[in-house]
Design a protein around this motif. Structure first.
Motif, PDB file in Angstrom:
ATOM      1  N   SER A 147       0.835  -1.193   0.000  1.00 56.89           N
ATOM      2  CA  SER A 147       0.000   0.000   0.000  1.00 56.89           C
ATOM      3  C   SER A 147       0.871   1.246   0.000  1.00 56.89           C
ATOM      4  CB  SER A 147      -0.905   0.034   1.239  1.00 56.89           C
ATOM      5  OG  SER A 147      -1.731  -1.116   1.297  1.00 56.89           O
ATOM      6  N   PRO A 148       0.398   2.339  -0.615  1.00 58.68           N
ATOM      7  CA  PRO A 148       1.140   3.603  -0.550  1.00 58.68           C
ATOM      8  C   PRO A 148       1.398   3.996   0.905  1.00 58.68           C
ATOM      9  CG  PRO A 148      -0.609   3.755  -2.180  1.00 58.68           C
ATOM     10  CD  PRO A 148      -0.811   2.455  -1.459  1.00 58.68           C
ATOM     11  N   GLY A 149       2.631   4.410   1.168  1.00 61.87           N
ATOM     12  CA  GLY A 149       3.019   4.768   2.530  1.00 61.87           C
ATOM     13  C   GLY A 149       3.806   3.686   3.232  1.00 61.87           C
ATOM     14  N   ASP A 150       3.737   2.446   2.709  1.00 62.24           N
ATOM     15  CA  ASP A 150       4.523   1.362   3.301  1.00 62.24           C
ATOM     16  C   ASP A 150       6.001   1.554   2.982  1.00 62.24           C
ATOM     17  OD1 ASP A 150       2.213   0.212   4.191  1.00 62.24           O
ATOM     18  OD2 ASP A 150       2.155  -1.392   2.688  1.00 62.24           O
ATOM     19  N   ILE A 151       6.848   1.077   3.889  1.00 63.10           N
ATOM     20  CA  ILE A 151       8.287   1.032   3.635  1.00 63.10           C
ATOM     21  C   ILE A 151       8.678  -0.433   3.536  1.00 63.10           C
ATOM     22  CG2 ILE A 151      10.576   1.535   4.573  1.00 63.10           C
ATOM     23  CD1 ILE A 151       9.427   4.043   5.833  1.00 63.10           C
ATOM     24  N   GLU A 194      12.845  10.590  -7.630  1.00 62.29           N
ATOM     25  CA  GLU A 194      12.482  10.062  -6.313  1.00 62.29           C
ATOM     26  C   GLU A 194      13.620   9.307  -5.649  1.00 62.29           C
ATOM     27  OE1 GLU A 194       9.865  10.534  -4.482  1.00 62.29           O
ATOM     28  OE2 GLU A 194       8.861  11.797  -5.973  1.00 62.29           O
ATOM     29  N   MET A 195      14.830   9.409  -6.226  1.00 63.72           N
ATOM     30  CA  MET A 195      15.952   8.637  -5.686  1.00 63.72           C
ATOM     31  C   MET A 195      16.698   9.333  -4.563  1.00 63.72           C
ATOM     32  SD  MET A 195      17.651   6.765  -8.965  1.00 63.72           S
ATOM     33  CE  MET A 195      16.701   5.599  -9.964  1.00 63.72           C
ATOM     34  N   THR A 244       2.946   5.103  -4.926  1.00 62.25           N
ATOM     35  CA  THR A 244       1.621   5.023  -5.553  1.00 62.25           C
ATOM     36  C   THR A 244       1.165   3.577  -5.650  1.00 62.25           C
ATOM     37  OG1 THR A 244       2.465   4.796  -7.821  1.00 62.25           O
ATOM     38  CG2 THR A 244       2.159   7.049  -6.971  1.00 62.25           C
ATOM     39  N   ASP A 245      -0.141   3.415  -5.855  1.00 63.80           N
ATOM     40  CA  ASP A 245      -0.706   2.092  -6.115  1.00 63.80           C
ATOM     41  C   ASP A 245      -0.233   1.566  -7.458  1.00 63.80           C
ATOM     42  OD1 ASP A 245      -2.314   1.221  -3.941  1.00 63.80           O
ATOM     43  OD2 ASP A 245      -3.762   2.820  -4.406  1.00 63.80           O
ATOM     44  N   THR A 261       5.067   2.373  -7.895  1.00 67.32           N
ATOM     45  CA  THR A 261       6.099   3.407  -7.969  1.00 67.32           C
ATOM     46  C   THR A 261       6.688   3.607  -6.578  1.00 67.32           C
ATOM     47  OG1 THR A 261       4.956   4.519  -9.775  1.00 67.32           O
ATOM     48  CG2 THR A 261       6.607   5.805  -8.584  1.00 67.32           C
ATOM     49  N   LEU A 262       8.029   3.653  -6.506  1.00 65.47           N
ATOM     50  CA  LEU A 262       8.735   3.725  -5.234  1.00 65.47           C
ATOM     51  C   LEU A 262       9.451   5.066  -5.061  1.00 65.47           C
ATOM     52  CD1 LEU A 262      10.427   0.192  -5.258  1.00 65.47           C
ATOM     53  CD2 LEU A 262       8.178   0.823  -4.340  1.00 65.47           C
ATOM     54  N   SER A 263       9.898   5.304  -3.845  1.00 71.28           N
ATOM     55  CA  SER A 263      10.641   6.534  -3.547  1.00 71.28           C
ATOM     56  C   SER A 263      11.652   6.275  -2.447  1.00 71.28           C
ATOM     57  CB  SER A 263       9.685   7.648  -3.118  1.00 71.28           C
ATOM     58  OG  SER A 263      10.402   8.807  -2.709  1.00 71.28           O
ATOM     59  N   ILE A 264      12.846   6.829  -2.607  1.00 74.52           N
ATOM     60  CA  ILE A 264      13.830   6.920  -1.518  1.00 74.52           C
ATOM     61  C   ILE A 264      13.755   8.320  -0.920  1.00 74.52           C
ATOM     62  CG2 ILE A 264      16.292   6.885  -0.941  1.00 74.52           C
ATOM     63  CD1 ILE A 264      16.660   4.956  -3.329  1.00 74.52           C
TER      64      ILE A 264
END
Length: 321
Positions: A28-32, A61-62, A86-87, A95-98
């Protein structure tokens, strides 16, 4: 002896897909999540987080800082934490983010620094009409012009490292406000003592008192602490840029306030109005007497200061206008 029939336990791709469908990962969005760099792309990277489809992290987003290529941050086969931004899209890709993780940890760090009342150092990277911009833990911070303590033009500060104190840390509003002046005030105040006589320069005159520059920081000589005689206005005693001797009667490091007095240095009541030279000549002697008697700042000063309860020393520019 019992005969055992050999069983074929081959595991097909279809079986594996069915197993993945059966297991609900709840991404889910917000998970790490932990992920391994599967492939570096020109403007992003594919990351294996254990989902059916490799997730994607775009270059923007890196990192909390600007980078030009993904390999400045990521290495092939590297495993690290990622934030789910994002979902899944139409292709089932997340989509991921650091950068988001770095932001969260940076805000946590500056909140801790603020709670510790820490002094930090950072170089100015830009200026605007309102003040100067710096980076603290990768976050953009703003120094209002009234909190920059220098006689240099703001434009000349770019590239200069300044000591700073925190004024406001508000993650929700994305506001990180700092003070150069408060850091200098604290540094200077650490070397000052109540009862000490200092030489200063009148930098500002207000109806309620005079602001005195004492070595780069500003102290308030309240009108009630100028003389035992009644004073209608500080302008009747001082002029802009006058050099004066004053005694420190209170230091409030937490609020950045320095309270001053010439009244306590008067050999005779009213000398500051009638003959200030004798006050300056006898200043050290009168201050020693004041210290010996262990007097507290005069109640009249406390009462008068209520008129300027919101006064903060950092708000007064020491540079001559």
């Amino acid at each position: 002896m019992v005969n055992q029939e050999k069983v074929d336990i081959g595991f097909t791709h279809e079986d594996f897909a069915a197993l993945l469908d059966q297991y609900d990962y709840h991404f889910s969005p917000g998970d790490i999540v932990a992920g391994t760099v599967f492939s570096l792309e020109p403007r992003g990277a594919l990351i294996d987080i254990g989902a059916k489809t490799a997730a994607y992290i775009p270059i923007q987003e890196m990192s909390i800082n600007r980078i030009d290529t993904p390999d400045e941050v990521l290495q092939s086969n590297e495993t690290r934490e990622f934030y789910i931004l994002t979902d899944e899209n139409e292709e089932g890709q997340l989509t991921l983010s650091i950068r988001r993780i770095e932001y969260m940890r940076a805000w946590e760090r500056v909140r801790q620094l603020q709670a510790e009342d820490a002094t930090v150092r950072s170089a100015v990277f830009a200026t605007n009409r309102g003040g100067a911009l710096v980076r603290i833990e990768g976050l953009r911070g703003f120094i209002p012009g009234s909190h920059i303590s220098t006689r240099k033009p703001k434009e000349d500060l770019v590239g200069e490292e300044l000591p700073l104190k925190f004024l406001e840390v508000d993650e929700e509003r994305n506001r990180l406000v700092l003070s150069h002046r408060r850091a200098l005030v604290e540094r200077k105040m650490n070397r000052l003592e109540v009862g000490e006589v200092v030489v200063g320069t009148v930098r500002g005159l207000k109806p309620y008192g005079a602001f005195i520059d004492i070595g780069g920081v500003s102290g308030l000589l309240h009108i009630s602490e100028i003389s035992h005689d009644h004073i209608d206005t500080p302008h009747s005693v001082f002029n802009q840029n006058d050099e004066v001797k004053v005694m420190i009667i209170d230091l409030d490091a937490e609020r950045g306030r320095i309270s001053l007095s010439t009244k306590q240095l008067e050999p005779e009541p009213g000398d500051m109005v009638k003959n200030p030279d004798v006050v300056y000549e006898k200043a050290e002697e009168m201050a020693a007497r004041w210290r010996e008697q262990k007097l507290q700042p005069a109640q009249s000063a406390d009462a008068g200061l209520s008129e300027t309860a919101d006064y903060e020393v950092e708000e007064v520019l020491l540079a001559a206008e």
